[in-house]
Design an enzyme around this catalytic site. Structure first.
Site, mmCIF file in Angstrom:
data_model
loop_
_atom_site.group_PDB
_atom_site.id
_atom_site.type_symbol
_atom_site.label_atom_id
_atom_site.label_comp_id
_atom_site.label_asym_id
_atom_site.label_seq_id
_atom_site.Cartn_x
_atom_site.Cartn_y
_atom_site.Cartn_z
ATOM 1 N N GLU A 225 0.805 -1.127 -0.143
ATOM 2 C CA GLU A 225 -0.082 0.098 0.070
ATOM 3 C C GLU A 225 0.789 1.123 -0.045
ATOM 4 O O GLU A 225 1.976 1.385 0.589
ATOM 5 C CB GLU A 225 -1.129 0.066 1.185
ATOM 6 C CG GLU A 225 -1.692 1.281 1.335
ATOM 7 C CD GLU A 225 -2.883 1.263 2.329
ATOM 8 O OE1 GLU A 225 -2.804 0.175 3.105
ATOM 9 O OE2 GLU A 225 -3.717 2.130 2.505
ATOM 10 N N ASN B 97 -6.775 1.421 2.823
ATOM 11 C CA ASN B 97 -7.334 2.915 2.871
ATOM 12 C C ASN B 97 -6.965 4.054 1.877
ATOM 13 O O ASN B 97 -7.709 4.798 1.328
ATOM 14 C CB ASN B 97 -7.218 3.356 4.126
ATOM 15 C CG ASN B 97 -7.845 2.527 5.121
ATOM 16 O OD1 ASN B 97 -8.689 1.766 4.952
ATOM 17 N ND2 ASN B 97 -7.749 2.579 6.425
ATOM 18 N N ASN C 51 -12.201 -0.703 -0.993
ATOM 19 C CA ASN C 51 -11.487 -1.280 -0.084
ATOM 20 C C ASN C 51 -12.263 -0.753 1.040
ATOM 21 O O ASN C 51 -12.514 0.231 1.232
ATOM 22 C CB ASN C 51 -10.137 -0.617 0.087
ATOM 23 C CG ASN C 51 -9.351 -1.138 1.464
ATOM 24 O OD1 ASN C 51 -9.053 -2.285 1.511
ATOM 25 N ND2 ASN C 51 -9.451 -0.115 2.331
ATOM 26 N N GLU C 52 -12.674 -1.930 1.977
ATOM 27 C CA GLU C 52 -13.212 -1.697 3.238
ATOM 28 C C GLU C 52 -14.336 -0.430 3.243
ATOM 29 O O GLU C 52 -14.103 0.208 4.208
ATOM 30 C CB GLU C 52 -12.131 -1.277 4.364
ATOM 31 C CG GLU C 52 -11.388 -2.679 4.589
ATOM 32 C CD GLU C 52 -10.253 -2.381 5.757
ATOM 33 O OE1 GLU C 52 -10.237 -1.189 6.313
ATOM 34 O OE2 GLU C 52 -9.951 -3.414 6.153
ATOM 35 N N TYR D 99 -7.337 -8.712 11.443
ATOM 36 C CA TYR D 99 -5.979 -8.517 12.372
ATOM 37 C C TYR D 99 -6.133 -9.090 13.683
ATOM 38 O O TYR D 99 -7.084 -8.670 14.448
ATOM 39 C CB TYR D 99 -5.593 -7.071 12.216
ATOM 40 C CG TYR D 99 -5.223 -6.557 10.793
ATOM 41 C CD1 TYR D 99 -3.992 -6.678 10.269
ATOM 42 C CD2 TYR D 99 -6.322 -5.748 10.135
ATOM 43 C CE1 TYR D 99 -3.873 -6.321 8.924
ATOM 44 C CE2 TYR D 99 -6.015 -5.314 9.046
ATOM 45 C CZ TYR D 99 -4.738 -5.440 8.256
ATOM 46 O OH TYR D 99 -4.558 -5.038 6.940
ATOM 47 N N GLU E 92 -6.616 -9.112 3.702
ATOM 48 C CA GLU E 92 -5.789 -8.561 4.487
ATOM 49 C C GLU E 92 -6.009 -9.351 5.829
ATOM 50 O O GLU E 92 -6.746 -9.546 6.384
ATOM 51 C CB GLU E 92 -6.151 -6.827 4.625
ATOM 52 C CG GLU E 92 -6.060 -6.196 3.936
ATOM 53 C CD GLU E 92 -6.119 -4.817 4.225
ATOM 54 O OE1 GLU E 92 -6.343 -4.189 5.426
ATOM 55 O OE2 GLU E 92 -6.775 -3.808 3.399
HETATM 56 O O1 AHR Z 1 -3.194 -2.628 6.331
HETATM 57 C C1 AHR Z 1 -3.378 -1.387 6.806
HETATM 58 C C2 AHR Z 1 -4.815 -1.034 6.655
HETATM 59 O O2 AHR Z 1 -5.660 -1.942 7.471
HETATM 60 C C3 AHR Z 1 -5.280 -0.848 5.357
HETATM 61 O O3 AHR Z 1 -4.976 0.403 4.542
HETATM 62 C C4 AHR Z 1 -6.912 -1.000 5.534
HETATM 63 O O4 AHR Z 1 -7.727 -1.529 4.607
HETATM 64 C C5 AHR Z 1 -6.821 -1.768 6.883
HETATM 65 O O5 AHR Z 1 -8.000 -1.086 7.639
#
Ligand code: AHR
Length: 506
Positions: free
Chosen positions: A27, A72, A172-173, A244, A292
């Protein structure tokens, strides 16, 4: 001594190992691109400004596919800022990470890097501030052969042949209120479907990924996927998953069992997608792109907001990983492999500096974080078919995930070579576990390799000054570790808090 047992059978195949399971993510964020993959003044930089030390580590990591350019970041990105003469490219604010994007690297540079790294590009389009037309434009620029305004512009910028990018993320998201251009599921579902239809009119065999939830704690988790797929089911191949993990409040037991949550996440989204398919009377199956995933000490980031100044490539979320983090990463890969029938693409986030297996110093060295090792060994050894791997294991109680197995594993079998490889973790913080692996169904096999990542200090990590502090070692050389072959079985003794790869060959 604790004991566990697993019996493997070459006929019990889950699915082939998907090479796209070993994807990563670059990114335009922090120092992932600038001073990460790209640093023209660096002693190792090649003629295009790419750090060859990082390229070598990316190849060693075994990465097969890289998602680009965000994250993001992509939700405010104008792809055309990154093409043409570098000196004419605009500097822009990146609202996602409160930094300045110089646009020195754009799609043409990244495609060159991807070719050198030997990885497939997964390209994300901006559906935050932009829409169908801009997605079509970037597609025309990268994939249309010649004879149109944008394909000719690519050719005049030096890339005669199209890049042939096959897999595309539709934003994305967009479920997240932090996302520039955040949308409701209804709004996003309609936009994703119309963008997908338009892209497929240009190139019918593209593989398209609709945004799923940005995490399983989102209030719309499940209903978001359901609504989005109601609109886009016929025109997308994937729905994305993002997760995560971190250790909360010193609760290492729960953290080590993070893969229980990933298993649950995958099962929930598969069930949701299949339920939509049933409602639509569709025979098509939507697969999961877990694009992710990683360990990320997100709560530290959330408690320390982004800097006030607008800097270029600031140090953002450069988490330093330890032994426990590496065991969790190895276990998350076990979970992804176990679901290879439906998780057919995945990207560890991210590749360099930003929550990454590879770290660099500007003008200085590049080194491997602890989490590099289980990823690299799994990517190298997981070949052929994923086998059903049911471990009969002692359990322990966790506050976040309930009762969890102490030993978790997945096996692969390569019919071409006969190799059988077992990837396994011991989540116990106090005891070794002896795992008996019954291989009688394969005929005679010999131990070719058994390596383990562990340490007396689960908080130990690698740094610029001690880059090899934590690495893989032969299992048998580690106190509390052993490998003993006996007829058709192997007794593998796994040290506490450890990740192991055992390869057997004919
Ligand atoms: O990987 C870091 C961020 O985590 C990314 O930009 C986003 O898509 C996610 O929230």
């Amino acid at each position: 001594m604790l004991r566990a047992r697993v019996a493997l059978n070459p006929a019990a195949v889950v699915a082939p190992v998907n090479r796209r399971t070993f994807g990563s993510f670059v990114e335009h964020m922090g120092r992932c691109v600038y001073t990460g993959i790209y640093e023209p003044g660096h002693p190792s930089a090649d003629e295009d400004g790419f750090r060859t030390d990082v390229l070598a580590l990316a190849r060693e990591l075994g990465v097969t596919m890289v998602r680009y350019p965000g994250g993001n970041f992509v939700s405010g990105y104008r792809w055309e800022d990154g093409i043409g003469p570098v000196e004419k490219r605009p500097r822009r604010r990146d609202l996602a990470w409160r930094s300045i994007e110089t646009n020195e690297v754009g799609i043409d540079e990244f495609a060159k890097w991807a070719q050198k790294a030997d990885v497939e590009i997964m390209y994300a389009v901006n559906l935050g501030t932009r829409g169908v037309q801009e997605a079509l434009d970037v597609h025309e620029y990268v994939n249309h052969a010649e004879g149109t305004e944008l394909s000719e512009r690519r050719r005049s910028n030096g890339a005669e042949k199209p890049y042939g990018i096959k897999i595309w993320c539709l934003g994305n998201e967009l479920d997240g209120p932090w996302q520039t251009g955040h949308k409701t599921a209804e709004e996003y579902g309609l936009l994703a479907a119309s963008t997908a239809r338009a892209l497929k009119s240009a190139e019918p065999d593209l593989e398209l990924v609709a945004c799923g939830s940005s995490s399983s704690v989102m209030p719309t988790f499940g209903s978001w996927e359901s609504t989005v797929l109601e609109h886009a089911y016929d025109v997308v191949e994937y729905v994305s998953c993002h997760a995560y993990y971190e250790e909360h409040d010193g609760d290492l037991g729960s953290f080590l069992a993070s893969a229980v949550d990933m298993d649950h996440f995958v099962n929930s989204i598969v069930a949701t997608a299949d339920a939509v398919g049933a409602r639509l009377k569709s025979k098509k199956k939507i697969n999961l792109s877990f694009d992710e995933w990683n360990v990320w000490y997100l709560s530290r980031f959330q408690n320390a907001p982004l800097p006030d100044e607008w800097g270029v490539a600031p140090r953002v979320i450069e988490d330093q990983y330890n032994v426990a983090d590496a065991v969790v990463v190895g276990n998350l890969l076990i979970s992804l492999l176990r679901h290879s029938d439906r998780v057919t693409a995945a990207c560890q986030a991210q590749l360099v500096n930003v929550i990454a297996p590879i770290m660099t110093e500007p003008g200085g060295p590049a080194w491997r974080q602890t989490i590099f090792h289980p990823f690299a060994r799994t990517a190298a050894l997981a070949k052929g078919d994923v086998l059903e791997t049911r471990v009969d294991s002692p359990t322990y109680e966790t506050s976040r995930h309930g009762e969890a197995a102490l030993v978790d594993a997945v096996a692969t079998h390569d019919p071409a070579t006969g190799d059988v490889t077992l990837f396994v973790v011991n989540r116990s913080q106090s005891e070794s576990v002896t795992l008996t692996v019954d291989l009688t169904a394969f005929g005679p096999l010999a131990v070719a390799e058994s390596v383990t990542l562990t340490d007396d200090d689960v908080r130990a990590g690698n740094t610029k000054d001690a880059p090899e502090r934590v690495t893989l070692r032969p299992t048998a050389d580690i106190p509390g570790g052993a490998v003993e072959a006996d007829g058709g079985s192997v007794a593998l003794t796994l040290p506490q808090v450890s990740w192991t790869a055992l390869r057997l060959t004919r």
